[in-house]
Design a protein around this motif. Structure first.
Motif, PDB file in Angstrom:
ATOM      1  N   TYR A 102      14.881 -39.825  32.570  1.00 28.38           N
ATOM      2  CA  TYR A 102      13.422 -39.764  32.670  1.00 28.38           C
ATOM      3  C   TYR A 102      12.857 -38.587  31.866  1.00 28.38           C
ATOM      4  O   TYR A 102      12.020 -38.761  30.981  1.00 28.38           O
ATOM      5  CB  TYR A 102      13.013 -39.648  34.138  1.00 28.38           C
ATOM      6  CG  TYR A 102      11.523 -39.719  34.371  1.00 28.38           C
ATOM      7  CD1 TYR A 102      10.882 -40.950  34.480  1.00 28.38           C
ATOM      8  CD2 TYR A 102      10.759 -38.555  34.482  1.00 28.38           C
ATOM      9  CE1 TYR A 102       9.512 -41.028  34.697  1.00 28.38           C
ATOM     10  CE2 TYR A 102       9.392 -38.624  34.690  1.00 28.38           C
ATOM     11  CZ  TYR A 102       8.769 -39.851  34.804  1.00 28.38           C
ATOM     12  OH  TYR A 102       7.418 -39.910  34.999  1.00 28.38           O
ATOM     13  N   TYR A 103      13.341 -37.383  32.173  1.00 26.28           N
ATOM     14  CA  TYR A 103      12.776 -36.194  31.532  1.00 26.28           C
ATOM     15  C   TYR A 103      13.293 -36.007  30.101  1.00 26.28           C
ATOM     16  O   TYR A 103      12.545 -35.595  29.206  1.00 26.28           O
ATOM     17  CB  TYR A 103      13.071 -34.950  32.375  1.00 26.28           C
ATOM     18  CG  TYR A 103      12.337 -34.953  33.695  1.00 26.28           C
ATOM     19  CD1 TYR A 103      10.955 -34.763  33.736  1.00 26.28           C
ATOM     20  CD2 TYR A 103      13.013 -35.168  34.894  1.00 26.28           C
ATOM     21  CE1 TYR A 103      10.268 -34.779  34.941  1.00 26.28           C
ATOM     22  CE2 TYR A 103      12.333 -35.185  36.114  1.00 26.28           C
ATOM     23  CZ  TYR A 103      10.962 -34.990  36.126  1.00 26.28           C
ATOM     24  OH  TYR A 103      10.277 -35.024  37.320  1.00 26.28           O
ATOM     25  N   GLY A 104      14.574 -36.305  29.879  1.00 24.12           N
ATOM     26  CA  GLY A 104      15.115 -36.207  28.529  1.00 24.12           C
ATOM     27  C   GLY A 104      14.479 -37.224  27.606  1.00 24.12           C
ATOM     28  O   GLY A 104      14.145 -36.922  26.452  1.00 24.12           O
ATOM     29  N   GLY A 105      14.281 -38.445  28.125  1.00 22.44           N
ATOM     30  CA  GLY A 105      13.621 -39.475  27.328  1.00 22.44           C
ATOM     31  C   GLY A 105      12.190 -39.100  26.997  1.00 22.44           C
ATOM     32  O   GLY A 105      11.722 -39.328  25.870  1.00 22.44           O
ATOM     33  N   ASP A 106      11.508 -38.511  27.965  1.00 19.58           N
ATOM     34  CA  ASP A 106      10.124 -38.069  27.720  1.00 19.58           C
ATOM     35  C   ASP A 106      10.058 -37.012  26.622  1.00 19.58           C
ATOM     36  O   ASP A 106       9.136 -37.001  25.805  1.00 19.58           O
ATOM     37  CB  ASP A 106       9.521 -37.498  29.013  1.00 19.58           C
ATOM     38  CG  ASP A 106       8.992 -38.591  29.930  1.00 19.58           C
ATOM     39  OD1 ASP A 106       9.028 -39.770  29.525  1.00 19.58           O
ATOM     40  OD2 ASP A 106       8.543 -38.264  31.048  1.00 19.58           O
ATOM     41  N   ALA A 107      11.043 -36.103  26.606  1.00 14.96           N
ATOM     42  CA  ALA A 107      11.049 -35.033  25.599  1.00 14.96           C
ATOM     43  C   ALA A 107      11.201 -35.607  24.194  1.00 14.96           C
ATOM     44  O   ALA A 107      10.490 -35.203  23.258  1.00 14.96           O
ATOM     45  CB  ALA A 107      12.179 -34.054  25.894  1.00 14.96           C
ATOM     46  N   VAL A 108      12.113 -36.573  24.033  1.00 17.61           N
ATOM     47  CA  VAL A 108      12.310 -37.190  22.715  1.00 17.61           C
ATOM     48  C   VAL A 108      11.100 -38.030  22.336  1.00 17.61           C
ATOM     49  O   VAL A 108      10.633 -38.001  21.189  1.00 17.61           O
ATOM     50  CB  VAL A 108      13.586 -38.052  22.701  1.00 17.61           C
ATOM     51  CG1 VAL A 108      13.761 -38.724  21.332  1.00 17.61           C
ATOM     52  CG2 VAL A 108      14.813 -37.198  23.017  1.00 17.61           C
ATOM     53  N   ASP A 109      10.575 -38.770  23.305  1.00 13.97           N
ATOM     54  CA  ASP A 109       9.403 -39.600  23.029  1.00 13.97           C
ATOM     55  C   ASP A 109       8.197 -38.748  22.645  1.00 13.97           C
ATOM     56  O   ASP A 109       7.362 -39.172  21.838  1.00 13.97           O
ATOM     57  CB  ASP A 109       9.063 -40.460  24.249  1.00 13.97           C
ATOM     58  CG  ASP A 109      10.068 -41.594  24.457  1.00 13.97           C
ATOM     59  OD1 ASP A 109      10.635 -42.057  23.452  1.00 13.97           O
ATOM     60  OD2 ASP A 109      10.280 -41.987  25.617  1.00 13.97           O
ATOM     61  N   LEU A 110       8.107 -37.560  23.223  1.00 12.47           N
ATOM     62  CA  LEU A 110       7.015 -36.660  22.865  1.00 12.47           C
ATOM     63  C   LEU A 110       7.096 -36.265  21.390  1.00 12.47           C
ATOM     64  O   LEU A 110       6.068 -36.178  20.699  1.00 12.47           O
ATOM     65  CB  LEU A 110       7.055 -35.403  23.742  1.00 12.47           C
ATOM     66  CG  LEU A 110       5.977 -34.347  23.456  1.00 12.47           C
ATOM     67  CD1 LEU A 110       4.583 -34.931  23.653  1.00 12.47           C
ATOM     68  CD2 LEU A 110       6.181 -33.119  24.353  1.00 12.47           C
ATOM     69  N   MET A 111       8.311 -36.059  20.893  1.00 14.07           N
ATOM     70  CA  MET A 111       8.483 -35.761  19.464  1.00 14.07           C
ATOM     71  C   MET A 111       7.980 -36.918  18.605  1.00 14.07           C
ATOM     72  O   MET A 111       7.301 -36.706  17.591  1.00 14.07           O
ATOM     73  CB  MET A 111       9.962 -35.490  19.156  1.00 14.07           C
ATOM     74  CG  MET A 111      10.561 -34.313  19.869  1.00 14.07           C
ATOM     75  SD  MET A 111      12.315 -34.113  19.434  1.00 14.07           S
ATOM     76  CE  MET A 111      12.870 -33.058  20.775  1.00 14.07           C
ATOM     77  N   ILE A 112       8.304 -38.137  19.015  1.00 17.55           N
ATOM     78  CA  ILE A 112       7.860 -39.312  18.265  1.00 17.55           C
ATOM     79  C   ILE A 112       6.347 -39.425  18.295  1.00 17.55           C
ATOM     80  O   ILE A 112       5.703 -39.722  17.280  1.00 17.55           O
ATOM     81  CB  ILE A 112       8.502 -40.598  18.835  1.00 17.55           C
ATOM     82  CG1 ILE A 112      10.022 -40.561  18.634  1.00 17.55           C
ATOM     83  CG2 ILE A 112       7.912 -41.840  18.185  1.00 17.55           C
ATOM     84  CD1 ILE A 112      10.751 -41.754  19.219  1.00 17.55           C
ATOM     85  N   ILE A 113       5.759 -39.160  19.460  1.00 14.54           N
ATOM     86  CA  ILE A 113       4.301 -39.220  19.601  1.00 14.54           C
ATOM     87  C   ILE A 113       3.630 -38.205  18.683  1.00 14.54           C
ATOM     88  O   ILE A 113       2.638 -38.508  18.008  1.00 14.54           O
ATOM     89  CB  ILE A 113       3.897 -38.967  21.070  1.00 14.54           C
ATOM     90  CG1 ILE A 113       4.329 -40.140  21.948  1.00 14.54           C
ATOM     91  CG2 ILE A 113       2.381 -38.758  21.179  1.00 14.54           C
ATOM     92  CD1 ILE A 113       4.160 -39.883  23.435  1.00 14.54           C
ATOM     93  N   ILE A 114       4.172 -36.992  18.650  1.00 14.42           N
ATOM     94  CA  ILE A 114       3.595 -35.937  17.806  1.00 14.42           C
ATOM     95  C   ILE A 114       3.652 -36.344  16.332  1.00 14.42           C
ATOM     96  O   ILE A 114       2.672 -36.187  15.591  1.00 14.42           O
ATOM     97  CB  ILE A 114       4.334 -34.606  18.032  1.00 14.42           C
ATOM     98  CG1 ILE A 114       4.033 -34.063  19.434  1.00 14.42           C
ATOM     99  CG2 ILE A 114       3.936 -33.578  16.967  1.00 14.42           C
ATOM    100  CD1 ILE A 114       4.847 -32.845  19.816  1.00 14.42           C
ATOM    101  N   ILE A 115       4.789 -36.870  15.898  1.00 12.37           N
ATOM    102  CA  ILE A 115       4.939 -37.281  14.495  1.00 12.37           C
ATOM    103  C   ILE A 115       3.993 -38.433  14.178  1.00 12.37           C
ATOM    104  O   ILE A 115       3.329 -38.439  13.133  1.00 12.37           O
ATOM    105  CB  ILE A 115       6.398 -37.677  14.204  1.00 12.37           C
ATOM    106  CG1 ILE A 115       7.309 -36.467  14.356  1.00 12.37           C
ATOM    107  CG2 ILE A 115       6.522 -38.258  12.786  1.00 12.37           C
ATOM    108  CD1 ILE A 115       8.790 -36.796  14.300  1.00 12.37           C
TER     109      ILE A 115
END
Length: 263
Positions: free
Chosen positions: A226-239
């Protein structure tokens, strides 16, 4: 999880493609440098880091532990299916390859990238289904238990996890010269749905562990997902948002740099 050791043949089968990719990328770097075409160092660093994360996920001590401990398995899933693919995508291997290939071979590769197959595999709806849908099947059926009893199935599932994660990533953020492009709104919509499905699955794992997984390991694994996936997804969102912003900025304010090209 049953205490089975991961066969060495499975480790080599999964590690080999990444080693080949590492060699090819390094060769392309040398050819590009020989042609006097400088390649950004940050892309090389991202690529090598991504390869490293994928390798330790499929071979070595971490891969062996992941075969018996669901918590380590989930860390490996995050490396192999999310963070690793993101870093590799930002390494822009296709762009580097096009720089290093002879003209005719570069044209052939470009022609392949324009094919219908690539068009299908670069559609965010398709890649999200392959990625998130595959995870739902893995963790909500007997497939997870079967994976630990069959070497071939173990290899096939890990190959799918990586490829699905990589295709999903490159279908959302356009670093490479992808001919089949979709709108920012469409990609954002698919990303939101994928985030929701991934989050729901992680909560389901927490509440209802896969067969053979102890409750304490499932709870920790679900939280990591949950939290690890959110961290990676946040990078994708920012890009993705950065590219979207650049595409709407006045051209005079956009400096030409070797950064991911907005879609």
């Amino acid at each position: 999880m049953q205490n089975h050791h991961l066969p060495v043949i499975a480790e080599w089968a999964l590690a080999f493609p990444f080693l080949v990719a590492l060699i090819v990328y390094t060769g392309a770097l040398l050819i590009s440098a020989k042609k006097g075409r400088k390649w950004p160092e940050f892309r090389t660093l991202l690529w090598f880091t991504g390869i490293f994360l994928c390798l330790i996920s499929v071979a070595g001590p971490m891969a062996q532990l992941a075969h018996t401990d669901f918590r380590i398995h989930m860390i490996g899933h995050l490396f192999l299916g999310m963070l690793g693919p993101l870093l590799l995508a930002l390494g822009a291997p296709v762009k580097l390859l096009l720089r290093s290939l002879p003209v005719q071979q570069a044209k052939n590769l470009t022609r392949f990238l324009r094919s219908r197959v690539i068009g299908l595999l670069s559609n965010p709806a398709v890649t999200a289904t392959l990625n998130i849908g595959g995870l739902w099947i893995l963790y909500t059926t007997d497939l997870f238990r079967m994976m630990h009893e069959s070497t071939l199935l173990h290899v096939m599932i890990h190959v799918h996890i990586f490829l699905a994660g990589y295709l999903f990533t490159i279908s959302l953020i356009y670093v490479e010269p992808i001919p089949h492009r979709t709108s920012y709104l469409y990609r954002s919509f698919i990303l939101v749905l994928a985030l929701a499905a991934h989050g729901i699955l992680s909560k389901r794992i927490y509440a209802k562990p896969p067969e053979g997984v102890p409750a304490n390991e499932a709870e920790a694994g679900g939280m990591l997902m949950y939290y690890g996936g959110d961290a990676v997804d946040l990078m994708i969102i920012i890009i993705l948002c950065y590219h979207w912003y650049r595409s709407t900025s006045p051209k005079k304010m956009v400096k030409r740099r070797d950064l991911p090209s907005p879609g």
